[in-house]
Design an enzyme around this catalytic site. Structure first.
Site, PDB file in Angstrom:
ATOM      1  N   SER A  29       0.831  -1.200   0.000  1.00 31.73           N
ATOM      2  CA  SER A  29       0.000   0.000   0.000  1.00 31.73           C
ATOM      3  C   SER A  29       0.873   1.262   0.000  1.00 31.73           C
ATOM      4  O   SER A  29       1.652   1.474  -0.926  1.00 31.73           O
ATOM      5  CB  SER A  29      -0.964  -0.034   1.195  1.00 31.73           C
ATOM      6  OG  SER A  29      -1.934   0.968   1.091  1.00 31.73           O
ATOM      7  N   ASP A  63      -9.778  -4.498  -4.916  1.00 31.14           N
ATOM      8  CA  ASP A  63      -9.225  -3.552  -3.942  1.00 31.14           C
ATOM      9  C   ASP A  63     -10.137  -2.326  -3.877  1.00 31.14           C
ATOM     10  O   ASP A  63     -10.253  -1.576  -4.844  1.00 31.14           O
ATOM     11  CB  ASP A  63      -7.814  -3.146  -4.361  1.00 31.14           C
ATOM     12  CG  ASP A  63      -7.085  -2.342  -3.293  1.00 31.14           C
ATOM     13  OD1 ASP A  63      -7.760  -1.691  -2.471  1.00 31.14           O
ATOM     14  OD2 ASP A  63      -5.843  -2.354  -3.292  1.00 31.14           O
ATOM     15  N   HIS A 120      -7.557  -5.399  -0.764  1.00 26.63           N
ATOM     16  CA  HIS A 120      -6.453  -4.476  -0.533  1.00 26.63           C
ATOM     17  C   HIS A 120      -5.295  -5.093   0.245  1.00 26.63           C
ATOM     18  O   HIS A 120      -4.139  -4.931  -0.129  1.00 26.63           O
ATOM     19  CB  HIS A 120      -6.952  -3.221   0.184  1.00 26.63           C
ATOM     20  CG  HIS A 120      -5.878  -2.198   0.398  1.00 26.63           C
ATOM     21  ND1 HIS A 120      -5.230  -1.573  -0.649  1.00 26.63           N
ATOM     22  CD2 HIS A 120      -5.311  -1.710   1.529  1.00 26.63           C
ATOM     23  CE1 HIS A 120      -4.332  -0.742  -0.176  1.00 26.63           C
ATOM     24  NE2 HIS A 120      -4.353  -0.808   1.145  1.00 26.63           N
TER      25      HIS A 120
END
Length: 290
Positions: free
Chosen positions: A137, A234, A264
């Protein structure tokens, strides 16, 4: 356009996963206590909060894990990578950013620049030799910034749900009136299931500072191998950001791997399997080149 592909993997993974296959890594090894888990250490820095980290010494290239915003070095992906690197005899380092986990500092006072400094400190002072940076991320964004700043310490990149520029572009894409409302409040809140409070909170200073670190407006001067893994489901960071990164990096060795049902965090056992396969293949590639 970067290829959407997954390279074949080498004998190293069959060694770690023998007598139990993938399940040994993704279920048994993630759920049972590890007898040889690395211990937490602390790095002191002049005028900056201490950084908590765990390190396994071993061969080069090493692997460094960069977690996501609000996360820490004790997540499933981070721990699975330690077990994997230990089994192959390669060095591995995971750590908590300033304001995260066991490190000093306050999360709400951190910035992209703050955490970039953390990553560079780790590469300069704690890691030995070239590293495969694995960023999850926002860690994927920091991975890119670190590779630009320390090309000599970056052997390859593996992005998981890479969030390059995302907080900036997402805010700027809001309707003007909505942006003005948040600016008047001094804080932007985003609903999420990944924080205990149920929201991400970003103040306006954070967003303005983050603009200084955006990378997607121009070619990205990174020439090492790059692998980008992203889930099509996601809901936090759109998968097309990984495609944008792939299109902008200068490297000729770039693969984008899209998981149809991936979300995600990419922490399901098959997601972790794919991450390990990808890193295993890169280690093989890099050691063969040498």
């Amino acid at each position: 356009m970067a290829a959407v592909a997954l390279r074949s993997c080498r004998r190293g993974l069959s060694q770690i996963l023998s007598n139990g296959g993938l399940a040994a890594l993704s279920s048994k090894r993630l759920e049972e206590p590890r007898r040889h888990k690395s211990s937490v250490q602390y790095a002191s820095r002049p005028d900056l909060p201490k950084l908590a980290y765990r390190r396994v010494k071993g061969k080069s290239p090493g692997v460094v894990f960069l977690p996501g915003y609000g996360s820490n070095m004790n997540g499933q992906k981070a721990e699975a990578l330690e077990e994997f690197c230990r089994s192959l005899g390669h060095s591995y380092l995971r750590f908590d950013y300033t304001g995260h986990g066991a490190s000093g500092g306050v999360l709400s006072e951190g910035t992209i620049g703050t955490w970039k400094k953390d990553v560079l400190f780790v590469l300069d002072e704690l890691a030995e030799g070239p590293q495969i940076l694995v960023g999850s991320s926002i860690g994927g964004w920091l991975m890119l910034l670190a590779a630009i700043a320390r090309p000599e310490k970056t052997a390859a990149l593996v992005g998981i749900s890479t969030a390059a520029d995302h907080v900036v572009t997402a805010f700027n894409s809001l309707p003007l009136e909505t942006r003005k409302e948040f600016e008047a409040k001094g804080e932007w809140t985003i609903a999420t299931k990944h924080m205990e409070e149920g929201v991400y909170k970003f103040n306006m200073d954070f967003l303005r500072e983050a603009e200084n670190h955006c990378v997607l407006q121009s070619p990205i001067p990174i020439t090492c191998p790059v692998r980008l893994i992203h889930g099509l489901k996601d809901e936090d960071v759109p998968w097309h950001i990984s495609m944008q990164v792939a299109e902008r990096v200068l490297s000729s060795d770039v693969d984008v791997i899209l998981r149809r049902h991936g979300q995600h965090r990419m922490s399901d056992k098959d997601d972790i399997k794919l991450m390990v396969y990808t890193i295993d293949d890169l280690i093989d590639k890099l050691t063969t080149m040498v």
